[in-house]
Design an enzyme around this catalytic site. Sequence first.
Site, PDB file in Angstrom:
ATOM      1  N   TRP A 137       0.786  -1.174  -0.356  1.00  0.00           N
ATOM      2  CA  TRP A 137       0.103   0.350   0.519  1.00  0.00           C
ATOM      3  C   TRP A 137       0.772   1.056   0.622  1.00  0.00           C
ATOM      4  CZ3 TRP A 137      -0.192  -4.043   3.404  1.00  0.00           C
ATOM      5  CH2 TRP A 137       0.563  -3.791   4.618  1.00  0.00           C
ATOM      6  N   GLU A 177      -5.451  -0.251   6.418  1.00  0.00           N
ATOM      7  CA  GLU A 177      -5.438   0.763   7.099  1.00  0.00           C
ATOM      8  C   GLU A 177      -6.605   0.399   8.336  1.00  0.00           C
ATOM      9  OE1 GLU A 177      -3.603   2.543   9.029  1.00  0.00           O
ATOM     10  OE2 GLU A 177      -2.528   3.004   8.010  1.00  0.00           O
ATOM     11  N   GLN A 228      -5.513  -3.838  14.651  1.00  0.00           N
ATOM     12  CA  GLN A 228      -4.966  -4.825  15.621  1.00  0.00           C
ATOM     13  C   GLN A 228      -5.156  -6.015  15.004  1.00  0.00           C
ATOM     14  OE1 GLN A 228      -5.883  -4.452  19.234  1.00  0.00           O
ATOM     15  NE2 GLN A 228      -7.136  -2.688  18.229  1.00  0.00           N
ATOM     16  N   THR A 229      -3.660  -5.740  13.901  1.00  0.00           N
ATOM     17  CA  THR A 229      -3.598  -7.138  12.741  1.00  0.00           C
ATOM     18  C   THR A 229      -2.367  -6.520  12.219  1.00  0.00           C
ATOM     19  OG1 THR A 229      -5.604  -7.432  12.273  1.00  0.00           O
ATOM     20  CG2 THR A 229      -4.296  -8.424  11.114  1.00  0.00           C
ATOM     21  N   LEU A 267      -8.676 -13.656   8.565  1.00  0.00           N
ATOM     22  CA  LEU A 267      -7.738 -11.924   9.544  1.00  0.00           C
ATOM     23  C   LEU A 267      -9.315 -11.815  10.660  1.00  0.00           C
ATOM     24  CD1 LEU A 267      -7.626  -9.537   6.875  1.00  0.00           C
ATOM     25  CD2 LEU A 267      -5.993 -10.421   8.251  1.00  0.00           C
ATOM     26  N   GLY A 268     -10.063 -12.463  11.052  1.00  0.00           N
ATOM     27  CA  GLY A 268     -10.533 -12.217  11.642  1.00  0.00           C
ATOM     28  C   GLY A 268     -11.379 -10.633  12.366  1.00  0.00           C
ATOM     29  N   TYR A 269     -12.274 -10.944  13.740  1.00  0.00           N
ATOM     30  CA  TYR A 269     -12.886  -9.482  13.314  1.00  0.00           C
ATOM     31  C   TYR A 269     -13.563  -8.994  12.524  1.00  0.00           C
ATOM     32  CZ  TYR A 269      -9.405  -8.050  17.470  1.00  0.00           C
ATOM     33  OH  TYR A 269      -8.984  -8.098  18.542  1.00  0.00           O
ATOM     34  N   TYR A 320      -8.201   6.889  15.420  1.00  0.00           N
ATOM     35  CA  TYR A 320      -6.607   6.388  14.529  1.00  0.00           C
ATOM     36  C   TYR A 320      -6.904   6.005  13.021  1.00  0.00           C
ATOM     37  CZ  TYR A 320      -2.855   3.453  12.060  1.00  0.00           C
ATOM     38  OH  TYR A 320      -2.240   3.188  11.329  1.00  0.00           O
ATOM     39  N   ASP A 372      -1.691   4.870  17.451  1.00  0.00           N
ATOM     40  CA  ASP A 372      -1.931   3.326  17.350  1.00  0.00           C
ATOM     41  C   ASP A 372      -1.077   3.197  19.206  1.00  0.00           C
ATOM     42  OD1 ASP A 372       0.319   3.497  16.955  1.00  0.00           O
ATOM     43  OD2 ASP A 372      -0.336   1.750  14.902  1.00  0.00           O
ATOM     44  N   CYS A 419      11.624   0.154  18.217  1.00  0.00           N
ATOM     45  CA  CYS A 419      10.941   0.507  19.820  1.00  0.00           C
ATOM     46  C   CYS A 419       9.671  -0.957  20.073  1.00  0.00           C
ATOM     47  CB  CYS A 419      10.324   1.696  19.694  1.00  0.00           C
ATOM     48  SG  CYS A 419      10.528   1.760  21.558  1.00  0.00           S
ATOM     49  N   CYS A 430      18.822   2.516  17.628  1.00  0.00           N
ATOM     50  CA  CYS A 430      17.689   3.323  17.395  1.00  0.00           C
ATOM     51  C   CYS A 430      17.840   4.639  17.223  1.00  0.00           C
ATOM     52  CB  CYS A 430      16.263   3.528  19.378  1.00  0.00           C
ATOM     53  SG  CYS A 430      15.187   4.693  18.770  1.00  0.00           S
TER      54      CYS A 430
END
Length: 399
Positions: free
Chosen positions: A31, A44, A49-50, A87-89, A127, A145, A199, A209
């Site tokens: 993307w 997005e 959550q993935t 994928l869920g949700y 978000y 996020d 991080c 970092c």
Amino acid sequence: MQDSKASKESKQYFSRELLSWYEQAKRDLPWRRHRNPYYIWVSEIMLQQTRVDTVIPYFQRFIERFPTIQALAEAPEEDVLKSWEGLGYYSRARNLQAAAQQVMERHGGIVPDNKKDVSALKGVGPYTSGAILSIAYNQPEPAVDGNVMRVLSRYFLIEEDIMKTGTRTLMEELATSLIPPGRAGDFNQALMELGALICTPKSPQCLICPVMVHCSGRLEGAEERLPVKSKAKPPRPEYRLVALVEGDGAQAGRVLVRRRPDTGLLARMWELPHIPAAAEPGEGAGLPDGPAMDRLAAALGGAGVMAAPVGALMEAEHTFSHIHWNMRVFRFHQADGLGELAAVAESAAAYEANGAGGAVSPSASDDSAEYRWITQDDMGELAFPNVFIRILNRYFSSI
DNA sequence: AACCCGGGGGT
DNA sequence: ACCCCAGGGTT
């Protein structure tokens, strides 16, 4: 404000070095190859959550199948759910298609470029609206996020609980103040990229970092302890009896499945028929196989399916954030012989007589679910939650 | 602001 | 077993 302690120099250093690092470290993601607002939007939603690595193949298949907002808006919902399988949700998929239809009707097929209209799209919250506006349209909106909260809480040594609403508001204000002029899209992605690659939640790679030397969390030795996050409630256990019914006669070689209701958990997904085992864990969970199969047979009878028990097949588990399913799967054979029918009628009668039925299983009158007899090949057209795919694959590979 | 909803994979 | 992941929606 919490970040008032952070010097202007420290903040400018952070933004400059982060952006510079991102230019050479950013991953080549599908993307990111075009600045197509539709691609960015789809990515997005999938990334909610993935993890990125999980999303990549789904994103590519999704864009191939639904190349434009119009194609997505006009597709059968069944196809969209199927492309989301695993994928869920799943409400994300249904909301995304509904929102594509919103965009067709209200915005001429163009992803809107203002906060009010983007936020009004189904499935788009704070978000995602910030991500779309900044990445697709380079507008100076924050996209906070879990990654961003982790990075900011460490760099600026923020000890507030990130599970609290107020902390996210604080983070959004801080993130906004860090956006270099004209670089919102790259900067927001850089923040998330740092959280994903350097991080990290555990064992952050501070030594490589790009902003280590001014990271307050690191300087205090607090990087492993941050962010502060209160624990969520543990999921409540549920015990369920699952029926894998083999067809007979015209349905030989097929298995009985049903579609879930239009709303609620796993809405409109396909599954094997199942019933609650008990209100109290321990009671029905430890139900001997015989009575368990009787109860399942009675419930199947209520749905108009006569089936005779064969035996226990397997156990399976499925975890949501708020529920943990402990499932015991029993094999049945569709009964159209008279002897088997009599046995089924007998167990159903015993079940009703025990008064165990009403609370735990649908009666014939209110079980309006859609049932189908399917082959293994038919699984390719229907969307199942992973747990049922595992059970079905185990069954089909065992026969 | 608090609370609920909600799948899966990594470690 | 635990973590947590590029959250959203409702009350």
